[in-house]
Design a protein around this motif. Sequence first.
Motif, PDB file in Angstrom:
ATOM      1  N   GLY A 105       2.113   2.447  -5.779  1.00 23.54           N
ATOM      2  CA  GLY A 105       0.671   2.207  -5.754  1.00 23.54           C
ATOM      3  C   GLY A 105       0.194   1.451  -6.980  1.00 23.54           C
ATOM      4  O   GLY A 105      -0.719   0.625  -6.904  1.00 23.54           O
ATOM      5  N   LEU A 108       0.963  -2.319  -6.466  1.00 27.74           N
ATOM      6  CA  LEU A 108       0.142  -3.029  -5.488  1.00 27.74           C
ATOM      7  C   LEU A 108      -1.241  -3.305  -6.067  1.00 27.74           C
ATOM      8  O   LEU A 108      -1.971  -2.390  -6.434  1.00 27.74           O
ATOM      9  CB  LEU A 108       0.004  -2.202  -4.210  1.00 27.74           C
ATOM     10  CG  LEU A 108       1.144  -2.298  -3.203  1.00 27.74           C
ATOM     11  CD1 LEU A 108       0.886  -1.366  -2.028  1.00 27.74           C
ATOM     12  CD2 LEU A 108       1.306  -3.712  -2.708  1.00 27.74           C
ATOM     13  N   LEU A 110      -4.713  -4.524  -5.099  1.00 32.07           N
ATOM     14  CA  LEU A 110      -5.531  -4.782  -3.915  1.00 32.07           C
ATOM     15  C   LEU A 110      -6.369  -6.046  -4.060  1.00 32.07           C
ATOM     16  O   LEU A 110      -6.647  -6.734  -3.076  1.00 32.07           O
ATOM     17  CB  LEU A 110      -6.442  -3.572  -3.636  1.00 32.07           C
ATOM     18  CG  LEU A 110      -5.731  -2.275  -3.229  1.00 32.07           C
ATOM     19  CD1 LEU A 110      -6.750  -1.166  -3.012  1.00 32.07           C
ATOM     20  CD2 LEU A 110      -4.896  -2.478  -1.975  1.00 32.07           C
ATOM     21  N   ALA A 196       2.541  -6.801   0.825  1.00 28.24           N
ATOM     22  CA  ALA A 196       1.533  -5.845   0.367  1.00 28.24           C
ATOM     23  C   ALA A 196       0.641  -5.403   1.531  1.00 28.24           C
ATOM     24  O   ALA A 196       0.352  -4.211   1.690  1.00 28.24           O
ATOM     25  CB  ALA A 196       0.692  -6.477  -0.739  1.00 28.24           C
ATOM     26  N   ASP A 199       2.768  -3.130   3.599  1.00 29.58           N
ATOM     27  CA  ASP A 199       2.978  -1.823   2.992  1.00 29.58           C
ATOM     28  C   ASP A 199       1.797  -0.891   3.236  1.00 29.58           C
ATOM     29  O   ASP A 199       1.976   0.277   3.605  1.00 29.58           O
ATOM     30  CB  ASP A 199       3.205  -1.997   1.489  1.00 29.58           C
ATOM     31  CG  ASP A 199       4.356  -1.154   0.987  1.00 29.58           C
ATOM     32  OD1 ASP A 199       5.237  -0.810   1.797  1.00 29.58           O
ATOM     33  OD2 ASP A 199       4.382  -0.843  -0.214  1.00 29.58           O
ATOM     34  N   VAL A 200       0.590  -1.409   3.017  1.00 30.12           N
ATOM     35  CA  VAL A 200      -0.600  -0.580   3.235  1.00 30.12           C
ATOM     36  C   VAL A 200      -0.703  -0.165   4.703  1.00 30.12           C
ATOM     37  O   VAL A 200      -0.959   1.016   5.026  1.00 30.12           O
ATOM     38  CB  VAL A 200      -1.862  -1.346   2.792  1.00 30.12           C
ATOM     39  CG1 VAL A 200      -3.111  -0.562   3.147  1.00 30.12           C
ATOM     40  CG2 VAL A 200      -1.817  -1.628   1.292  1.00 30.12           C
ATOM     41  N   TRP A 203       1.862   2.599   5.591  1.00 31.64           N
ATOM     42  CA  TRP A 203       1.521   3.961   5.176  1.00 31.64           C
ATOM     43  C   TRP A 203       0.427   4.550   6.062  1.00 31.64           C
ATOM     44  O   TRP A 203       0.413   5.762   6.320  1.00 31.64           O
ATOM     45  CB  TRP A 203       1.090   3.972   3.708  1.00 31.64           C
ATOM     46  CG  TRP A 203       2.212   3.651   2.776  1.00 31.64           C
ATOM     47  CD1 TRP A 203       2.304   2.592   1.936  1.00 31.64           C
ATOM     48  CD2 TRP A 203       3.435   4.375   2.629  1.00 31.64           C
ATOM     49  NE1 TRP A 203       3.496   2.613   1.272  1.00 31.64           N
ATOM     50  CE2 TRP A 203       4.215   3.688   1.670  1.00 31.64           C
ATOM     51  CE3 TRP A 203       3.952   5.523   3.211  1.00 31.64           C
ATOM     52  CZ2 TRP A 203       5.473   4.133   1.281  1.00 31.64           C
ATOM     53  CZ3 TRP A 203       5.213   5.964   2.828  1.00 31.64           C
ATOM     54  CH2 TRP A 203       5.954   5.273   1.883  1.00 31.64           C
ATOM     55  N   ILE A 204      -0.477   3.709   6.535  1.00 32.87           N
ATOM     56  CA  ILE A 204      -1.491   4.201   7.478  1.00 32.87           C
ATOM     57  C   ILE A 204      -0.834   4.627   8.785  1.00 32.87           C
ATOM     58  O   ILE A 204      -1.135   5.704   9.342  1.00 32.87           O
ATOM     59  CB  ILE A 204      -2.553   3.115   7.723  1.00 32.87           C
ATOM     60  CG1 ILE A 204      -3.329   2.820   6.429  1.00 32.87           C
ATOM     61  CG2 ILE A 204      -3.513   3.539   8.828  1.00 32.87           C
ATOM     62  CD1 ILE A 204      -4.284   1.658   6.543  1.00 32.87           C
ATOM     63  N   ILE A 294      -1.981   6.737  -2.705  1.00 30.85           N
ATOM     64  CA  ILE A 294      -3.408   6.399  -2.783  1.00 30.85           C
ATOM     65  C   ILE A 294      -3.910   6.550  -4.215  1.00 30.85           C
ATOM     66  O   ILE A 294      -4.693   5.727  -4.710  1.00 30.85           O
ATOM     67  CB  ILE A 294      -4.216   7.279  -1.817  1.00 30.85           C
ATOM     68  CG1 ILE A 294      -3.822   6.991  -0.366  1.00 30.85           C
ATOM     69  CG2 ILE A 294      -5.706   7.039  -1.996  1.00 30.85           C
ATOM     70  CD1 ILE A 294      -4.090   5.577   0.080  1.00 30.85           C
ATOM     71  N   LEU A 297      -3.109   3.562  -6.197  1.00 31.82           N
ATOM     72  CA  LEU A 297      -3.980   2.417  -5.908  1.00 31.82           C
ATOM     73  C   LEU A 297      -5.282   2.472  -6.693  1.00 31.82           C
ATOM     74  O   LEU A 297      -5.902   1.439  -6.941  1.00 31.82           O
ATOM     75  CB  LEU A 297      -4.289   2.355  -4.411  1.00 31.82           C
ATOM     76  CG  LEU A 297      -3.134   2.014  -3.460  1.00 31.82           C
ATOM     77  CD1 LEU A 297      -3.612   2.050  -2.019  1.00 31.82           C
ATOM     78  CD2 LEU A 297      -2.541   0.651  -3.786  1.00 31.82           C
TER      79      LEU A 297
END
Length: 645
Positions: A105, A108, A110, A196, A199-200, A203-204, A294, A297
Amino acid sequence: MPFNITSIKTSSNGAWQGDNPLDFAFPLLIVQTTLILVLSRFLAFLLKPLRQPKVIAEIVGGILLGPSAFGRNEDYLHRIFPSWSMPVLETVASIGLIFFLFLVGLELDLSSIRRSGRRAFGIAFAGISLPFVCGIGVAFVLRKTVDGADKVGYGQFLVFMGVALSITAFPVLARILAELKLLTTQLGETAMAAAAFNDVAAWILLALAVALAGNGSGHHKSPLISVWVLLSGVAFVAFMFLVIRPAMKWVACRCSPDRDAVDEAYICLTLAGVMVSGFITDLIGVHAIFGAFIFGLTIPKEGEFAERLIERIEDFVSGLLLPLYFASSGLKTNVAKISGGEAWGLLGLVISTACAGKIIGTFAVAMMYSMPVRESLALGVLMNTKGLVELIVLNIGKEKKVLNDETFAILVLMALFTTFVTTPTVMAIYKPARGFSALARRKLRDLANTDESKDELRVLACLHGLSNVPSIISLIESTRSTKKSQLKLFVMHLVELTERSSSIIMVQRARRNGLPFIKRLRRGEWQDRVAGAFQAYSQLGRVKVRPTTAISALSSMHEDICHVAETKQVTMIVLPFHKQWRLEGEQRTVENVGHGWRLVNQRVLKNAPCSVAVLVDRGFGNGGQTPGPTTTESHRVCILSWRAR
């Protein structure tokens, strides 16, 4: 064999009192950890010539320690990895996994994902959707073919298979790109941004799969439970970004560069936040790693707080705890479960489907965005990287009893194969030319005696850190002409690329404006002090300065130096000596940056397309002060020359 976990003792009384340390939890954990580390490091050494990421060696090491190889010896398995010790090993490994996902996290950014544009989003969407659909198709085949696969509900199995085939391992991909010198090319930037996004999204989807899987009992439950789990997960994410993220920004401001040290209370508070976030998501019904990811992030990426966090925990987590997770995964993987032509045919089907879905989907969309054919194909292969993230998904699926032993073994081998072939395949398909022209060697000449007033002397000065700045500027001041001929100075800050997460963060902060990295110093952003020092010097004298940063492994650092020298058509490369003398009062100290940097200098001397100078600073100078453009000094210069026979 059933056992009573309350009967397990932590430590022994010693061999002299008749106790076998291997019958107690803590001494056995020490033996297991040592064995895992030695084997994984040995395999990493063997695979290094093949330019494979360390994760490959750790996965293979875990499989070798399990029932697939060494575990075939029952005495070894029951003595070194008995069933009663597995909860202890997996608990310690899970702690490492939580902190590793926190580091992911942190890696990454955002904001960089938002800046990447529609192309990266379109490529990521195609790289997820088509493999996800292919995974659902493979799931139907596996349910009808593999014994026991049909005992799990359709929804749980389909989602897990879709996620397993569509995921891209962002941390592993970043290191493969860095190893191949593609990280700052257009291909590398697109791959990083798309990974990226991927990856997000992965995970969702994984959170959705865990919510559908429930407690792993295999019994049907009310759909409302999954809905409540998902809604609670969404509320947790919203709380983290709306409340915790501003709080972490405040903490990061308290740890700004103008402060000498970071308060230990903030570090401890952050580490506790990782554990609490993991506990909350586990309480919700989503895996604990989701909360740690999370929370990572929410940490600001633009300051130094993230770097200092990584420096505190990454070596302990990546070097010690994470290999334990691979070993525990390998102990669950039994390749012998894949027996018979039908089972190996299923393995081939899964591998070919995973590769085809990812590569074809990415390739098609990349071509739609007018990317060259080779770049599009290489991008598809890069996005097919699995590695650690895939293994996490598979372990959760086995923990939730969604995947049985045979399906788990097939998918682990698929992840291993797709990651192993990434580097050699990309090298075969696409590799930017890094050839050095032997016919265009440029040498020094006396510009003061020429009538060409517009001639420009181009010098590439390399340095390891701020300590090299005064000596470089002193050299430039003593050599630059006082006439109209101009000097253009390219300053390259050499930074070693390692397996550390902080290396990837440094790469992300470097903006592409030249080769290999050019810093754009913009107001309000993180500024490299080395680049800032030379920017200030360029404003004082008639010297054009272009600060650059090369982040590379020492074994290939000379390629970056020679490539920039060739591309920028420099006349001379200035290298810092691997030893530096400092004068502190009346005492001189010697600082040695390491034998690896000495080898870098030797390789540059051998392959450079121009003249090369090695600058030896013996610490006499003017006390470390940087001379200005109007400073007048006398110098004693020793010139060594030789002639080849």
